[in-house]
Enzyme design. Structure first.
Site, PDB file in Angstrom:
ATOM      1  N   LYS A  91     112.168  83.613  16.457  1.00 39.96           N
ATOM      2  CA  LYS A  91     113.615  83.831  16.560  1.00 39.96           C
ATOM      3  C   LYS A  91     113.967  85.245  16.099  1.00 39.96           C
ATOM      4  CE  LYS A  91     116.170  80.194  15.570  1.00 39.96           C
ATOM      5  NZ  LYS A  91     116.549  79.178  14.553  1.00 39.96           N
ATOM      6  N   ARG A 141     119.157  81.089   9.142  1.00 42.21           N
ATOM      7  CA  ARG A 141     118.408  80.309  10.149  1.00 42.21           C
ATOM      8  C   ARG A 141     116.911  80.455   9.944  1.00 42.21           C
ATOM      9  NH1 ARG A 141     120.496  83.129  15.530  1.00 42.21           N
ATOM     10  NH2 ARG A 141     119.930  81.135  16.502  1.00 42.21           N
ATOM     11  N   GLY A 155     113.714  71.008  15.246  1.00 37.56           N
ATOM     12  CA  GLY A 155     113.997  69.937  14.301  1.00 37.56           C
ATOM     13  C   GLY A 155     113.356  70.125  12.952  1.00 37.56           C
ATOM     14  N   MET A 206     114.077  72.364  10.705  1.00 34.95           N
ATOM     15  CA  MET A 206     114.976  72.823   9.648  1.00 34.95           C
ATOM     16  C   MET A 206     116.318  73.112  10.277  1.00 34.95           C
ATOM     17  SD  MET A 206     115.483  74.501   6.683  1.00 34.95           S
ATOM     18  CE  MET A 206     116.959  75.407   6.302  1.00 34.95           C
ATOM     19  N   ARG A 256     114.075  82.651  23.913  1.00 29.74           N
ATOM     20  CA  ARG A 256     112.641  82.324  23.797  1.00 29.74           C
ATOM     21  C   ARG A 256     112.143  81.867  25.161  1.00 29.74           C
ATOM     22  NH1 ARG A 256     113.981  77.158  20.107  1.00 29.74           N
ATOM     23  NH2 ARG A 256     115.167  76.076  21.676  1.00 29.74           N
ATOM     24  N   HIS A 261      82.353  52.355  34.846  1.00 26.71           N
ATOM     25  CA  HIS A 261      82.449  52.196  36.293  1.00 26.71           C
ATOM     26  C   HIS A 261      83.912  52.233  36.739  1.00 26.71           C
ATOM     27  CE1 HIS A 261      82.630  49.810  40.047  1.00 26.71           C
ATOM     28  NE2 HIS A 261      81.576  50.542  40.349  1.00 26.71           N
ATOM     29  N   ARG A 307      77.288  59.606  47.735  1.00 22.53           N
ATOM     30  CA  ARG A 307      76.413  58.571  47.158  1.00 22.53           C
ATOM     31  C   ARG A 307      76.169  57.503  48.212  1.00 22.53           C
ATOM     32  NH1 ARG A 307      80.783  58.883  43.778  1.00 22.53           N
ATOM     33  NH2 ARG A 307      80.498  60.008  41.840  1.00 22.53           N
ATOM     34  N   GLU A 316      68.728  66.290  36.396  1.00 21.50           N
ATOM     35  CA  GLU A 316      69.437  65.399  35.472  1.00 21.50           C
ATOM     36  C   GLU A 316      68.528  64.807  34.402  1.00 21.50           C
ATOM     37  OE1 GLU A 316      71.264  62.338  37.893  1.00 21.50           O
ATOM     38  OE2 GLU A 316      69.643  62.433  39.340  1.00 21.50           O
ATOM     39  N   SER A 368      71.319  70.597  42.074  1.00 21.54           N
ATOM     40  CA  SER A 368      72.651  70.146  41.695  1.00 21.54           C
ATOM     41  C   SER A 368      72.517  69.421  40.362  1.00 21.54           C
ATOM     42  CB  SER A 368      73.223  69.214  42.766  1.00 21.54           C
ATOM     43  OG  SER A 368      74.490  68.763  42.370  1.00 21.54           O
ATOM     44  N   GLY A 406      73.224  66.887  37.755  1.00 23.77           N
ATOM     45  CA  GLY A 406      73.877  65.595  37.558  1.00 23.77           C
ATOM     46  C   GLY A 406      74.178  65.492  36.075  1.00 23.77           C
ATOM     47  N   ASP A 462      74.036  62.029  33.917  1.00 27.13           N
ATOM     48  CA  ASP A 462      72.709  61.598  33.491  1.00 27.13           C
ATOM     49  C   ASP A 462      72.061  62.626  32.578  1.00 27.13           C
ATOM     50  OD1 ASP A 462      71.788  59.026  34.249  1.00 27.13           O
ATOM     51  OD2 ASP A 462      71.921  59.621  36.353  1.00 27.13           O
ATOM     52  N   CYS A 498      77.411  68.219  40.159  1.00 28.13           N
ATOM     53  CA  CYS A 498      78.096  67.132  40.862  1.00 28.13           C
ATOM     54  C   CYS A 498      78.404  65.967  39.937  1.00 28.13           C
ATOM     55  CB  CYS A 498      77.281  66.675  42.064  1.00 28.13           C
ATOM     56  SG  CYS A 498      75.711  65.921  41.598  1.00 28.13           S
ATOM     57  N   TYR A 544      78.739  76.547  42.688  1.00 31.77           N
ATOM     58  CA  TYR A 544      79.914  75.696  42.943  1.00 31.77           C
ATOM     59  C   TYR A 544      79.960  74.536  41.965  1.00 31.77           C
ATOM     60  CZ  TYR A 544      76.702  72.366  45.113  1.00 31.77           C
ATOM     61  OH  TYR A 544      75.691  71.471  45.324  1.00 31.77           O
TER      62      TYR A 544
HETATM   63  P1  ADP Z   1     117.931  75.868  16.077  1.00 37.39           P
HETATM   64  O1  ADP Z   1     116.628  76.566  15.963  1.00 37.39           O
HETATM   65  O2  ADP Z   1     117.939  74.476  15.581  1.00 37.39           O
HETATM   66  O3  ADP Z   1     118.552  76.067  17.413  1.00 37.39           O
HETATM   67  P2  ADP Z   1     119.588  78.002  15.195  1.00 37.39           P
HETATM   68  O4  ADP Z   1     119.241  78.806  14.014  1.00 37.39           O
HETATM   69  O5  ADP Z   1     119.280  78.616  16.514  1.00 37.39           O
HETATM   70  O6  ADP Z   1     118.892  76.602  15.036  1.00 37.39           O
HETATM   71  O7  ADP Z   1     121.121  77.707  15.096  1.00 37.39           O
HETATM   72  C1  ADP Z   1     121.773  76.494  15.386  1.00 37.39           C
HETATM   73  C2  ADP Z   1     123.074  76.756  16.129  1.00 37.39           C
HETATM   74  O8  ADP Z   1     123.922  77.629  15.423  1.00 37.39           O
HETATM   75  C3  ADP Z   1     122.840  77.390  17.469  1.00 37.39           C
HETATM   76  O9  ADP Z   1     123.705  76.831  18.413  1.00 37.39           O
HETATM   77  C4  ADP Z   1     123.158  78.839  17.235  1.00 37.39           C
HETATM   78  O10 ADP Z   1     123.544  79.470  18.394  1.00 37.39           O
HETATM   79  C5  ADP Z   1     124.281  78.747  16.205  1.00 37.39           C
HETATM   80  N1  ADP Z   1     124.335  79.936  15.375  1.00 37.39           N
HETATM   81  C6  ADP Z   1     123.378  80.388  14.555  1.00 37.39           C
HETATM   82  N2  ADP Z   1     123.720  81.539  13.990  1.00 37.39           N
HETATM   83  C7  ADP Z   1     124.951  81.834  14.438  1.00 37.39           C
HETATM   84  C8  ADP Z   1     125.871  82.903  14.213  1.00 37.39           C
HETATM   85  N3  ADP Z   1     125.559  83.910  13.428  1.00 37.39           N
HETATM   86  N4  ADP Z   1     127.035  82.872  14.846  1.00 37.39           N
HETATM   87  C9  ADP Z   1     127.348  81.847  15.658  1.00 37.39           C
HETATM   88  N5  ADP Z   1     126.559  80.820  15.909  1.00 37.39           N
HETATM   89  C10 ADP Z   1     125.363  80.796  15.307  1.00 37.39           C
HETATM   90 MG    MG Z   2     118.421  77.758  18.259  1.00 35.04          MG
HETATM   91 MG    MG Z   3      72.335  60.516  38.146  1.00 37.09          MG
END
Ligand code: ADP
Ligand code: MG
Ligand code: MG
Length: 939
Positions: free
Chosen positions: A61, A131, A140, A142, A375, A494, A601, A805, A824, A826, A829, A892, A912
């Site tokens: 980020k 952030r 998720g 943080m 990203r 099999h 085969r 083989e 080839s 195998g 085996d 093969c 191949y």
């Molecule tokens: P996540 O990685 O969970 O997306 P972010 O750090 O990107 O967390 O931020 C969560 C939300 O807060 C996002 O929608 C982001 O655009 C918004 N946000 C973060 N920093 C700012 C800021 N300085 N001004 C306005 N919105 C912000």
């Molecule tokens: Mg984000």
């Molecule tokens: Mg064989």
């Protein structure tokens, strides 16, 4: 002088000069740089050496915010505290490294200058967000804290300044809630309860519709929650807010959520997270403001259109929280035409800059657009292929890069039906097994091959064949079925092999399942499923569901995939051939791009019901004369099999392997016969007292027949059939049988050639261990071939070769190549004989244990064991080509369709790989990847 810093968990020594900053007052004080402003990306790059290093240092980020700043995009001023600071903080018992906090304050002052606002100053307060951001995105892990810097005084100042109390109270209550949950670790529920309570009392749907007074009171109630739950006051000092938030982000790296996520995603635990402090921009300043998320192209289909959602008068997570109905990004065009036009330009610019589709976050504050994140976007397989092709055609990336960006799993998606992921979430999952053949299958349960075939063919029903395990004579049922489910067996059982061969989704080795073929039901976790009940299998994941799930069949005619694979073909050096036994498989293989048949085969053809009696008659014959008749009966069958193959593969090589398995596989099992004989004998004994009076003669007749079979089976019994009379040994033992096969091949080839088909038969002798075996068998068969061609009055292009083989064959490949014109490997085996592990039993037993305990790093039956089996192969290549420099060598085994094994085959110089038709497109891509890998090493 040197100084230690911690980077990516490892202590490394760097010259202190890299960290020395002049402090202007004449003396130089060594100071590590812990904080980089968004406009200092050049310095970060200088220190980290490369972009990957910048991402490691600043997190994804932070690095991208800095990069967007560098290319002049509208990013709110801010700075990043490095992952190195995080690692030291955590290692030093939660103490900021010396100088870090001061640098943070320095950077903050810089932002103040840029914005004209002041942190903690009621007259014109600066607010920031805090952030997290690690090198790899960890959704998720943080939460973010927005609106840091607000307290009663700055809030009052901001109201005076903006004349918008609603806006300020909205910010304030968000801050207290986010701060309480993220920094002070209070559960979210009490906050949400208060909000829900107010919404209900005022009869409004959205928090935004609450009155100014209510928002004010709510903030007060939130502070009370903090006091009660955390045992201390919500900090009113903005600097304390900032400090604690920074620490909370550092700590989040070691939180359970983050730890589990890294474990699942294979992200190292020692990278650390960076902290980004960003000037707040406000999407909640009325209808001319808003916030949204978007991808620069459609990441489901790959279409060239910006895709996303936004909300007006909203902040932060509102868009993803799902509490308010979002608007499609296209609506922004009408609502805010100017910011939209700028946004479109920025999306284009970002794609061009990163040479990749981006996933962005943005905010519009009173008509002014701000970029808050970018990203590389995640995408479906379909989108991955289309995007790669489009980017190459737009000249943003090279064709080679496009090929590199698509992975084998993406291609696999195009070849198998898939379940609707949304529906799967709510489906009735009954068990999980090994995901041995991908795709989705839905059908009624049947417990034997004949029922499967008759239900499918006559009654036009979709069936799933369920067995404890499958045998060669189950194949017709398996082909008729939509999918295969077994309670036993492993990845090369099999069932798995046949399933992949025919592209049938399959789940095998479902240990929790108990299949009772007699009672025609299976039980799993106390539930019973009977014949005719519906089940759905996901062969991609190994899941088994009750009932009928909907599936969608992706189209292999996808023009983007076809184009991408044609680029891969130009890059790769390995040929890609197919394992195909029947003309229809050969046709499919060709459609998928096969350049030959690497393995046909022949024994599969012996199992068909109209041929098996002759095969058995041939096996039971005591003398060569007795064998003449059944062999003569089999000849036309075989000839027509080969005829079809040659026509389907017109112009391409067709490798036909002579009979390989031990003969007892063509006879009923010993146990079964013994059971029948005992039962018949008992019945005959009871005959006198049997009022129905069975016809003793016919019973006796059947008994005699069964006894004869039993005797034959007994005489053929071997302790280790896999190491017994099979392969080349069988051909030497029953020369008339292999001669018949060669005759059939050449009669068909000559006939096709006469009709103008371009035939290239390659006769392959299995399981050779000693050159003398070839000397005997191959010499004899070459004679037969010449005889047939003389009879037919036409010559065709042909070769005799062998499978490698058995380790001895690889070790003496120079001698083997005196006879064999091609090799080839195998690898099934060869793996079995090199490891001394029976692949038929191992995969459900101790081999699994080995893999669980990491005694073996990988299943050698799925990916070639490079150190052992691979070494034998390499040696075989070297020795073989010593004798015959132009020796053509392929693979093969099942490994021929495995990308990692394909890379090995490329490395050791094979010509191949040959794999199941459904793996051909994947192998084409993997072979190109292997070639690109090599190219990069050359640079
Ligand atoms: P996540 O990685 O969970 O997306 P972010 O750090 O990107 O967390 O931020 C969560 C939300 O807060 C996002 O929608 C982001 O655009 C918004 N946000 C973060 N920093 C700012 C800021 N300085 N001004 C306005 N919105 C912000
Ligand atoms: Mg984000
Ligand atoms: Mg064989």
């Amino acid at each position: 002088m040197t100084q230690k810093t911690v980077i990516r968990g490892k202590v490394r020594v760097v010259p202190a000069a890299a960290h020395i900053r002049s402090h202007g007052n004449g003396h130089r004080k060594p100071a590590v740089k812990w904080v980089y402003r968004f406009d200092e990306v050049d310095a970060a790059e200088k220190y980290a050496k490369c972009w990957d290093g910048v991402r490691a240092l600043l997190g994804g980020k932070g690095a991208n915010l800095a990069e967007m700043t560098r290319v002049g995009l509208p990013v709110p001023p801010g700075f990043t505290v490095t992952t190195e600071a995080c690692n030291i903080y955590l290692a030093a018992g939660n103490n900021f490294p010396p100088g870090m906090w001061e640098q943070e304050l320095d950077a903050l002052r810089h932002i103040e200058k840029m914005t004209g606002k002041k942190f903690g100053d009621p007259a014109n307060p600066l607010l920031v967000s805090c952030r997290s951001g690690a090198k790899f995105s960890m959704p998720g892990m943080m939460d973010t804290v927005l609106n840091i810097g607000l307290n009663d005084e700055t809030a009052a100042g901001l109201i005076a300044l903006t004349q918008d109390a609603r806006f300020v109270y909205d910010l304030y209550r968000r801050l207290v809630q986010m701060y309480g949950t993220v920094v002070m670790c209070i559960a979210d529920e009490p906050f949400e309860e208060v909000l829900a309570d107010y919404r209900a009392r005022r009869e409004v749907a959205n928090d935004a519709d609450l009155s100014i007074e209510d928002l004010g009171t709510i903030t007060g109630e939130f502070k009370k929650i903090v006091r009660e739950q955390a045992g201390r006051e919500f900090p009113t000092d903005p600097f304390e807010q900032l400090k604690l938030a920074t620490e909370a982000v550092f700590h989040s790296w070691n939180g359970k959520r983050a730890f589990d996520y890294r474990k699942a995603a294979g992200i190292p635990h020692n990278l650390g997270t960076a902290v980004n402090i960003v000037t707040m921009v406000f999407g909640n300043m009325g209808e001319g403001s808003g916030t949204g998320v978007a991808t620069t192209r459609n990441v489901s289909t790959g279409e060239k259109e910006i895709e996303g959602d936004y909300l007006t008068n909203a902040q932060g997570e509102d868009v993803v929280a799902g509490t308010r109905a979002t608007k499609p990004i296209a609506a922004l065009k009408d609502e805010m035409p100017k910011p939209w036009a700028q946004f479109e330009r920025i999306c284009k610019k970002l794609e061009k800059h990163y040479r990749e589709v981006q996933d962005v976050e943005f905010t519009v504050e009173r008509g002014k657009l701000w970029m808050l994140q970018t990203r590389d976007a995640k995408r479906t397989a379909q989108a991955a292929v289309r995007i790669a092709v489009d980017l190459a055609e737009e000249k943003l990336i090279t064709k080679e890069e496009a090929v590199k960006r698509v992975c084998p799993e993406h291609v696999d998606f195009f070849l198998h039906p898939q379940f609707d992921p949304a529906q799967k979430k709510t489906a009735d999952l009954i068990a999980k097994g090994l995901n041995v053949s991908p795709g989705a299958a839905v059908g009624m349960i049947v417990f034997d091959a004949d029922t499967a075939e008759s239900w499918a063919k006559q009654e036009k029903k979709d069936v799933i064949m369920v067995r404890p395990e499958t045998k060669p004579d189950d194949v017709h049922g398996m082909i008729a079925a939509k999918g295969i489910l077994t309670s036993r067996g492993g990845r090369t059982s099999h069932a798995a092999l046949v399933a992949r061969q025919f592209g049938k989704p399959a789940v095998v080795g479902v240990a929790a399942m108990d299949v009772d073929v007699e009672k025609r039901l299976f039980t799993v976790n106390g539930r019973a499923f009977k014949e005719g009940d519906w089940v759905s299998l996901d062969g991609t994941t190994g899941e088994v569901f009750a009932g009928q799930l909907k599936s969608v069949i992706p189209d292999f005619n996808d023009p983007y995939l076809i184009k991408l694979l044609s680029w891969a073909d130009k890059i790769r050096k390995l040929g890609v051939w197919a394992n195909a036994d029947y003309p229809r498989d050969a046709e499919r293989a060709r459609m998928y791009g096969a350049e030959g048949i690497g393995l046909c085969r022949t024994e599969h053809m012996f199992f068909e019901t109209n041929r098996l009696p002759f095969v058995q008659q041939m096996i039971l014959a005591k003398t060569d004369e007795e064998r003449v008749e059944p062999l003569a009966k089999l000849l036309p069958f075989q000839r027509s099999d080969f005829d079809g193959l040659f026509r389907a593969m017109d112009g391409l090589p067709v490798t036909i392997r002579l009979i390989d398995p031990p003969l007892h596989e063509f006879l009923p099992s010993h146990d079964e016969l013994l059971h029948d004989v005992t039962e018949l004998e008992t019945r005959l004994k009871l005959r006198d007292g049997d009022p129905l009076g069975f016809d003793p003669l016919s019973l006796t007749g059947i008994l005699a027949q069964k006894k004869k079979l039993l005797a034959a089976v007994e005489s053929m019994r071997e302790a280790n059939p896999m190491l017994g009379l099979r392969g080349v040994r069988l051909g030497i033992h029953l020369p008339e049988l292999v001669k018949m096969q060669v005759r059939a091949i050449f009669e068909a080839a000559c006939q096709c050639a006469k009709e103008g088909v371009d035939v290239h038969p390659k006769i392959m002798i299995p399981l050779t261990a000693h050159k003398n075996e070839l000397k005997v068998e191959q010499t004899m068969l070459e004679e037969e071939a010449k005889t047939v061609m003389a009879e037919q009055g036409i010559e065709v292009d042909y070769q005799f070769g062998t499978m490698i083989e058995i380790p001895r064959a690889a070790l003496t490949a120079d001698q083997i190549a005196e006879y064999a014109q091609f090799f080839s490997y195998g690898t099934n085996d060869l793996t079995q004989t090199t490891f001394g592990i029976s692949r038929d039993d191992a995969e459900t037993g101790f081999l699994l244990e080995y893999l669980e305990k990491s005694i073996l790093p990988e299943n050698p039956f799925a990916t070639i064991d490079e150190r052992g089996v691979g070494k034998l192969m390499e040696l075989g290549v070297k020795l073989g080509r010593q004798t015959r420099p132009d020796l053509e060598i392929g693979v093969c085994g099942e490994h021929g369709g495995d990308p990692k094994s394909i890379a090995l085959c490329h490395k050791i110089g094979l010509n191949y790989v040959s794999c199941s038709p459904f793996r051909i497109p994947i192998a084409r891509l993997a072979a190109a990847h292997a070639a690109i890998g090599e190219f990069e090493k050359d640079l």
